[in-house]
Design a protein around this motif. Structure first.
Motif, PDB file in Angstrom:
ATOM      1  N   ARG A   1      44.121  51.538  37.056  1.00 30.04           N
ATOM      2  CA  ARG A   1      44.528  50.228  36.526  1.00 30.04           C
ATOM      3  C   ARG A   1      44.287  50.162  35.015  1.00 30.04           C
ATOM      4  O   ARG A   1      45.118  49.632  34.266  1.00 30.04           O
ATOM      5  CB  ARG A   1      43.757  49.108  37.234  1.00 30.04           C
ATOM      6  CG  ARG A   1      44.221  48.817  38.642  1.00 30.04           C
ATOM      7  CD  ARG A   1      43.648  47.505  39.156  1.00 30.04           C
ATOM      8  NE  ARG A   1      42.186  47.509  39.180  1.00 30.04           N
ATOM      9  CZ  ARG A   1      41.468  47.904  40.235  1.00 30.04           C
ATOM     10  NH1 ARG A   1      42.074  48.327  41.337  1.00 30.04           N
ATOM     11  NH2 ARG A   1      40.150  47.856  40.194  1.00 30.04           N
ATOM     12  N   ALA A   2      43.149  50.704  34.580  1.00 28.18           N
ATOM     13  CA  ALA A   2      42.849  50.693  33.146  1.00 28.18           C
ATOM     14  C   ALA A   2      43.870  51.516  32.368  1.00 28.18           C
ATOM     15  O   ALA A   2      44.301  51.126  31.281  1.00 28.18           O
ATOM     16  CB  ALA A   2      41.431  51.223  32.917  1.00 28.18           C
TER      17      ALA A   2
ATOM     18  N   PRO B   1      36.910  52.781  31.728  1.00 25.53           N
ATOM     19  CA  PRO B   1      35.624  52.158  32.058  1.00 25.53           C
ATOM     20  C   PRO B   1      34.525  53.222  32.142  1.00 25.53           C
ATOM     21  O   PRO B   1      34.791  54.373  32.506  1.00 25.53           O
ATOM     22  CB  PRO B   1      35.873  51.513  33.423  1.00 25.53           C
ATOM     23  CG  PRO B   1      37.359  51.355  33.501  1.00 25.53           C
ATOM     24  CD  PRO B   1      37.937  52.502  32.744  1.00 25.53           C
TER      25      PRO B   1
ATOM     26  N   GLU C   1      40.168  51.730  39.791  1.00 25.98           N
ATOM     27  CA  GLU C   1      39.826  51.018  38.556  1.00 25.98           C
ATOM     28  C   GLU C   1      40.296  51.795  37.333  1.00 25.98           C
ATOM     29  O   GLU C   1      40.846  51.217  36.388  1.00 25.98           O
ATOM     30  CB  GLU C   1      38.321  50.802  38.486  1.00 25.98           C
ATOM     31  CG  GLU C   1      37.871  50.053  37.229  1.00 25.98           C
ATOM     32  CD  GLU C   1      36.366  49.970  37.118  1.00 25.98           C
ATOM     33  OE1 GLU C   1      35.897  49.217  36.241  1.00 25.98           O
ATOM     34  OE2 GLU C   1      35.658  50.652  37.886  1.00 25.98           O
TER      35      GLU C   1
ATOM     36  N   SER D   1      37.319  53.311  44.871  1.00 26.62           N
ATOM     37  CA  SER D   1      37.362  52.107  44.036  1.00 26.62           C
ATOM     38  C   SER D   1      37.296  52.459  42.556  1.00 26.62           C
ATOM     39  O   SER D   1      37.920  51.796  41.712  1.00 26.62           O
ATOM     40  CB  SER D   1      36.219  51.165  44.411  1.00 26.62           C
ATOM     41  OG  SER D   1      34.961  51.736  44.120  1.00 26.62           O
ATOM     42  N   VAL D   2      36.552  53.505  42.223  1.00 24.48           N
ATOM     43  CA  VAL D   2      36.468  53.947  40.832  1.00 24.48           C
ATOM     44  C   VAL D   2      37.806  54.539  40.398  1.00 24.48           C
ATOM     45  O   VAL D   2      38.284  54.286  39.287  1.00 24.48           O
ATOM     46  CB  VAL D   2      35.333  54.968  40.654  1.00 24.48           C
ATOM     47  CG1 VAL D   2      35.370  55.581  39.254  1.00 24.48           C
ATOM     48  CG2 VAL D   2      33.986  54.312  40.915  1.00 24.48           C
TER      49      VAL D   2
END
Length: 329
Positions: free
Chosen positions: A189-190, A199, A186, A182-183
């Motif tokens: 996507r960033a 993030p 994320e 999940s990290v």
């Protein structure tokens, strides 16, 4: 038959607690190498005998501990054997360094093994599977090994030992730790959204219950360091060494950076190239990519893999520079 060493100063040897007092040792390079190997195996033999008399830990076969003398995670029993063996090795190189014998190599070996052994010792002392006898045993080692951490060594020995420590640790992380999916998603996507900073989450990595290495590893840079300190000059061949490795260990860090970039363009997953680029960039000064490649190479590689399916995938170095903004300098 004892296998012939592939590289000078990397001497094969073995012993067992079931055959007290015996060891199998390859043909050594020199007297210091023979002494180091005999001390290493003698420590294993002594500890093997002690373990027949007293329990130092509760049975725990989980392969979960990082050690500098192996490329795979180790169970507590194996890590404890290594700590005791390399405690003896550290004492040997310390004595040679203080006597001024083989000063360049002995200074490096002392600086390297005192820190690596101390790191694993500290991990083991906090482990819940130790018995009271095991804690007393490790506490006694710590009483001697701890003060050695602050003893002076040459600037060369300190710098090379630090680089070698970062090399092996980052390579181990790249091959064995797994970031939280999940990290990774994320962060990908960033990146794709054009965010200038990732993030703030770099610690979501773990060792799988059954570790399976993701890629191979070569100790070529360590071999080259030892060969240079031993006065062997540039060898014709070192197993696994690339031109970038030769450049890095010769101090030509600009050429090493370019060499590792070429290697990663051909194979962006290669752990030795990922870590080598981090080392070479670090040697040229603070650099966000170097910090990420040495601190969390497993995360850099996972995010880059996620982004490679796009039409214009970034380079590994681009992703490392972006993630490296969050890594302390």
């Amino acid at each position: 038959m004892v296998p012939k060493p592939q590289v000078l100063f990397r001497n094969p040897s073995a012993s067992t607690g079931e055959a007290f007092g015996s060891a199998v040792v390859g043909l050594p390079t020199d007297g210091a190498s023979l002494a180091e190997t005999l001390i290493h195996e003698f420590q294993h033999i002594v500890l093997g005998g002690l373990l027949h008399l007293v329990e130092l830990y509760e049975p725990d076969p989980r392969e979960r501990i990082y050690v500098a003398w192996r490329d795979d995670p180790r169970p507590l029993s194996g890590a404890l054997q290594g700590v005791y063996a390399f405690f003896g090795v550290t004492a040997f190189w310390r004595a040679l360094a203080r006597a001024g014998t083989s000063s360049r190599r002995s200074g490096f070996e002392f600086a390297y093994w005192r820190e690596q052994t101390w790191h694993t010792l500290r991990v083991l002392r906090a482990d819940s599977t130790l018995t009271d006898a095991g804690r007393r045993f490790l506490d006694a080692i710590a009483e001697r090994l701890g003060p050695w951490q602050s003893e002076p060594v040459s600037a060369e020995a300190s710098e090379l030992a630090t680089a070698a420590r970062r090399d092996h640790s980052a390579g181990w992380r790249a091959r064995h730790l797994r970031p939280d999916p999940s990290v990774v998603a994320e962060l990908a996507r960033a990146w794709l959204s054009g965010r200038s900073r990732p993030p703030a989450n770099l610690d979501a990595t773990s060792l799988p219950p059954t570790p399976i290495p993701d890629g191979g590893w070569s100790p070529a840079r360590m071999d080259l360091i030892r060969l240079s300190l031993g006065g062997a000059g540039r060898p014709l061949t070192v197993p696994g060494a690339t031109e970038a490795d030769f450049a890095y260990t010769a101090g030509d860090h600009l050429e090493a950076v370019e060499g590792y970039r070429r290697e990663l363009a051909a194979d962006p997953d290669r752990p030795n190239s990922l870590v080598g680029l981090g080392l070479a960039l670090s040697a040229r000064g603070l650099h966000p990519a170097a910090r990420a490649l040495l601190h969390c190479p497993e995360l850099v590689r996972a995010v880059h893999r996620h982004l490679r399916s796009g039409t214009r995938p970034p380079t590994v170095e681009d992703v490392a520079s972006w993630i490296g903004q969050l890594v302390p300098g």
